[in-house]
Motif scaffolding. Structure first.
Motif, PDB file in Angstrom:
ATOM      1  N   CYS A 159      -3.009   0.008   8.917  1.00 17.05           N
ATOM      2  CA  CYS A 159      -4.450  -0.064   8.668  1.00 17.05           C
ATOM      3  C   CYS A 159      -4.937  -1.510   8.704  1.00 17.05           C
ATOM      4  O   CYS A 159      -5.977  -1.808   9.308  1.00 17.05           O
ATOM      5  N   LEU A 160      -4.184  -2.410   8.089  1.00 19.71           N
ATOM      6  CA  LEU A 160      -4.551  -3.823   8.122  1.00 19.71           C
ATOM      7  C   LEU A 160      -4.571  -4.346   9.552  1.00 19.71           C
ATOM      8  O   LEU A 160      -5.473  -5.091   9.943  1.00 19.71           O
ATOM      9  N   SER A 161      -3.595  -3.944  10.346  1.00 13.90           N
ATOM     10  CA  SER A 161      -3.543  -4.350  11.749  1.00 13.90           C
ATOM     11  C   SER A 161      -4.751  -3.802  12.510  1.00 13.90           C
ATOM     12  O   SER A 161      -5.389  -4.519  13.288  1.00 13.90           O
ATOM     13  N   LEU A 162      -5.081  -2.545  12.276  1.00 11.42           N
ATOM     14  CA  LEU A 162      -6.234  -1.937  12.948  1.00 11.42           C
ATOM     15  C   LEU A 162      -7.547  -2.592  12.535  1.00 11.42           C
ATOM     16  O   LEU A 162      -8.534  -2.548  13.263  1.00 11.42           O
ATOM     17  N   LEU A 163      -7.544  -3.231  11.370  1.00 12.07           N
ATOM     18  CA  LEU A 163      -8.724  -3.957  10.898  1.00 12.07           C
ATOM     19  C   LEU A 163      -8.697  -5.423  11.333  1.00 12.07           C
ATOM     20  O   LEU A 163      -9.453  -6.243  10.835  1.00 12.07           O
ATOM     21  N   GLY A 164      -7.784  -5.753  12.255  1.00  9.28           N
ATOM     22  CA  GLY A 164      -7.766  -7.097  12.835  1.00  9.28           C
ATOM     23  C   GLY A 164      -6.964  -8.122  12.060  1.00  9.28           C
ATOM     24  O   GLY A 164      -7.218  -9.323  12.177  1.00  9.28           O
ATOM     25  N   ARG A 165      -5.998  -7.676  11.275  1.00 10.78           N
ATOM     26  CA  ARG A 165      -5.168  -8.613  10.532  1.00 10.78           C
ATOM     27  C   ARG A 165      -3.750  -8.600  11.067  1.00 10.78           C
ATOM     28  O   ARG A 165      -3.223  -7.556  11.428  1.00 10.78           O
ATOM     29  N   ASP A 166      -3.134  -9.776  11.143  1.00 10.28           N
ATOM     30  CA  ASP A 166      -1.714  -9.868  11.460  1.00 10.28           C
ATOM     31  C   ASP A 166      -0.946  -9.586  10.181  1.00 10.28           C
ATOM     32  O   ASP A 166      -1.319 -10.048   9.101  1.00 10.28           O
ATOM     33  N   VAL A 167       0.129  -8.826  10.303  1.00  7.08           N
ATOM     34  CA  VAL A 167       0.982  -8.512   9.158  1.00  7.08           C
ATOM     35  C   VAL A 167       2.381  -8.990   9.501  1.00  7.08           C
ATOM     36  O   VAL A 167       2.920  -8.645  10.545  1.00  7.08           O
ATOM     37  N   GLN A 168       2.957  -9.814   8.631  1.00  7.44           N
ATOM     38  CA  GLN A 168       4.304 -10.323   8.845  1.00  7.44           C
ATOM     39  C   GLN A 168       5.175  -9.899   7.680  1.00  7.44           C
ATOM     40  O   GLN A 168       4.728  -9.900   6.529  1.00  7.44           O
ATOM     41  N   ILE A 169       6.413  -9.568   7.975  1.00  2.00           N
ATOM     42  CA  ILE A 169       7.393  -9.291   6.936  1.00  2.00           C
ATOM     43  C   ILE A 169       8.439 -10.388   7.035  1.00  2.00           C
ATOM     44  O   ILE A 169       9.038 -10.585   8.085  1.00  2.00           O
ATOM     45  N   VAL A 170       8.627 -11.123   5.954  1.00  3.22           N
ATOM     46  CA  VAL A 170       9.569 -12.240   5.924  1.00  3.22           C
ATOM     47  C   VAL A 170      10.686 -11.885   4.950  1.00  3.22           C
ATOM     48  O   VAL A 170      10.425 -11.547   3.793  1.00  3.22           O
ATOM     49  N   VAL A 171      11.910 -11.965   5.403  1.00  2.77           N
ATOM     50  CA  VAL A 171      13.063 -11.694   4.552  1.00  2.77           C
ATOM     51  C   VAL A 171      13.809 -13.001   4.355  1.00  2.77           C
ATOM     52  O   VAL A 171      14.151 -13.670   5.331  1.00  2.77           O
ATOM     53  N   LYS A 172      14.028 -13.383   3.096  1.00  3.52           N
ATOM     54  CA  LYS A 172      14.726 -14.629   2.799  1.00  3.52           C
ATOM     55  C   LYS A 172      15.642 -14.419   1.597  1.00  3.52           C
ATOM     56  O   LYS A 172      15.502 -13.443   0.860  1.00  3.52           O
ATOM     57  N   SER A 173      16.568 -15.323   1.400  1.00  6.42           N
ATOM     58  CA  SER A 173      17.489 -15.240   0.279  1.00  6.42           C
ATOM     59  C   SER A 173      16.746 -15.448  -1.032  1.00  6.42           C
ATOM     60  O   SER A 173      15.867 -16.309  -1.129  1.00  6.42           O
ATOM     61  N   ALA A 174      17.121 -14.665  -2.035  1.00  2.00           N
ATOM     62  CA  ALA A 174      16.553 -14.830  -3.376  1.00  2.00           C
ATOM     63  C   ALA A 174      17.259 -15.994  -4.061  1.00  2.00           C
ATOM     64  O   ALA A 174      18.417 -16.292  -3.756  1.00  2.00           O
ATOM     65  N   PRO A 175      16.597 -16.654  -4.995  1.00  2.00           N
ATOM     66  CA  PRO A 175      17.264 -17.722  -5.741  1.00  2.00           C
ATOM     67  C   PRO A 175      18.462 -17.163  -6.509  1.00  2.00           C
ATOM     68  O   PRO A 175      18.453 -15.999  -6.922  1.00  2.00           O
ATOM     69  N   ARG A 176      19.444 -17.971  -6.713  1.00  2.00           N
ATOM     70  CA  ARG A 176      20.656 -17.535  -7.420  1.00  2.00           C
ATOM     71  C   ARG A 176      20.355 -17.140  -8.862  1.00  2.00           C
ATOM     72  O   ARG A 176      21.137 -16.432  -9.478  1.00  2.00           O
ATOM     73  N   SER A 177      19.237 -17.583  -9.389  1.00  2.00           N
ATOM     74  CA  SER A 177      18.878 -17.275 -10.772  1.00  2.00           C
ATOM     75  C   SER A 177      18.475 -15.806 -10.954  1.00  2.00           C
ATOM     76  O   SER A 177      18.398 -15.316 -12.063  1.00  2.00           O
ATOM     77  N   ARG A 178      18.219 -15.098  -9.829  1.00  2.00           N
ATOM     78  CA  ARG A 178      17.856 -13.685  -9.885  1.00  2.00           C
ATOM     79  C   ARG A 178      18.919 -12.844  -9.238  1.00  2.00           C
ATOM     80  O   ARG A 178      19.431 -13.190  -8.175  1.00  2.00           O
ATOM     81  N   LYS A 179      19.240 -11.709  -9.847  1.00  2.00           N
ATOM     82  CA  LYS A 179      20.223 -10.793  -9.273  1.00  2.00           C
ATOM     83  C   LYS A 179      19.638 -10.045  -8.074  1.00  2.00           C
ATOM     84  O   LYS A 179      20.309  -9.820  -7.079  1.00  2.00           O
ATOM     85  N   GLU A 180      18.372  -9.655  -8.198  1.00  2.00           N
ATOM     86  CA  GLU A 180      17.733  -8.862  -7.156  1.00  2.00           C
ATOM     87  C   GLU A 180      16.671  -9.675  -6.446  1.00  2.00           C
ATOM     88  O   GLU A 180      16.122 -10.614  -7.012  1.00  2.00           O
ATOM     89  N   GLY A 181      16.352  -9.237  -5.238  1.00  2.00           N
ATOM     90  CA  GLY A 181      15.263  -9.845  -4.508  1.00  2.00           C
ATOM     91  C   GLY A 181      13.935  -9.377  -5.063  1.00  2.00           C
ATOM     92  O   GLY A 181      13.864  -8.476  -5.894  1.00  2.00           O
ATOM     93  N   LEU A 182      12.881  -9.983  -4.603  1.00  2.00           N
ATOM     94  CA  LEU A 182      11.534  -9.700  -5.045  1.00  2.00           C
ATOM     95  C   LEU A 182      10.718  -9.222  -3.857  1.00  2.00           C
ATOM     96  O   LEU A 182      10.813  -9.809  -2.778  1.00  2.00           O
ATOM     97  N   ILE A 183       9.947  -8.189  -4.039  1.00  2.00           N
ATOM     98  CA  ILE A 183       9.035  -7.726  -2.990  1.00  2.00           C
ATOM     99  C   ILE A 183       7.641  -8.094  -3.442  1.00  2.00           C
ATOM    100  O   ILE A 183       7.206  -7.718  -4.536  1.00  2.00           O
ATOM    101  N   GLU A 184       6.943  -8.869  -2.621  1.00  2.00           N
ATOM    102  CA  GLU A 184       5.597  -9.281  -2.971  1.00  2.00           C
ATOM    103  C   GLU A 184       4.722  -9.327  -1.735  1.00  2.00           C
ATOM    104  O   GLU A 184       5.213  -9.423  -0.618  1.00  2.00           O
ATOM    105  N   VAL A 185       3.440  -9.249  -1.966  1.00  2.00           N
ATOM    106  CA  VAL A 185       2.456  -9.329  -0.894  1.00  2.00           C
ATOM    107  C   VAL A 185       1.747 -10.663  -1.045  1.00  2.00           C
ATOM    108  O   VAL A 185       1.271 -11.000  -2.128  1.00  2.00           O
ATOM    109  N   VAL A 186       1.701 -11.427   0.028  1.00  2.00           N
ATOM    110  CA  VAL A 186       1.041 -12.717   0.025  1.00  2.00           C
ATOM    111  C   VAL A 186      -0.021 -12.688   1.111  1.00  2.00           C
ATOM    112  O   VAL A 186       0.287 -12.396   2.268  1.00  2.00           O
ATOM    113  N   PHE A 187      -1.255 -12.962   0.751  1.00  2.00           N
ATOM    114  CA  PHE A 187      -2.344 -12.969   1.730  1.00  2.00           C
ATOM    115  C   PHE A 187      -2.690 -14.403   2.066  1.00  2.00           C
ATOM    116  O   PHE A 187      -2.892 -15.223   1.176  1.00  2.00           O
ATOM    117  N   ALA A 188      -2.744 -14.702   3.361  1.00  2.00           N
ATOM    118  CA  ALA A 188      -3.067 -16.054   3.802  1.00  2.00           C
ATOM    119  C   ALA A 188      -4.547 -16.189   4.070  1.00  2.00           C
ATOM    120  O   ALA A 188      -5.233 -15.263   4.357  1.00  2.00           O
TER     121      ALA A 188
END
Length: 106
Positions: free
Chosen positions: A77-106
């Motif tokens: 839906c965001l794409s159809l409304l003219g927005r680029d959507v990117q999914i970025v996968v990166k290593s979590a800091p060692r201080s956390r056991k699990e990764g974090l899923i978050e939405v960041v709007f530019a």
């Protein structure tokens, strides 16, 4: 005196909602979809035609009832409304056991 409890930052988690992280992400995506529709001065009927959703389904999503709508559909839906959507996968800091899923709007 009223007792105040600090939020975790995820209201769904605070209320022990099943799939709290997924619900938080969906709420952020739905809010952005709503902002774009409003900024473009689209009616829900016009927006539903663009998005390939029925008007009642769009209305429910914008009111926070999005259990039947996947995150992938919301990103589409965001794409159809003219927005680029990117999914970025990166290593979590060692201080956390699990990764974090978050939405960041530019």
């Amino acid at each position: 005196m009223t007792e105040v409890e600090a939020s975790s930052g995820n209201v769904y988690e605070d209320f022990a909602t099943p799939n709290a992280n997924e619900m938080r992400v969906k709420s952020q995506l739905a809010a952005k979809i709503g902002e774009i529709i409003k900024a473009r001065h689209l009616t829900q009927v016009q927006a539903s035609e663009i998005l390939g959703l029925s008007q009642p389904k769009l209305s429910e999503m914008l009111r926070g009832k999005f259990r039947g709508i996947s995150e992938a559909k919301m990103m589409e839906c965001l794409s159809l409304l003219g927005r680029d959507v990117q999914i970025v996968v990166k290593s979590a800091p060692r201080s956390r056991k699990e990764g974090l899923i978050e939405v960041v709007f530019a």
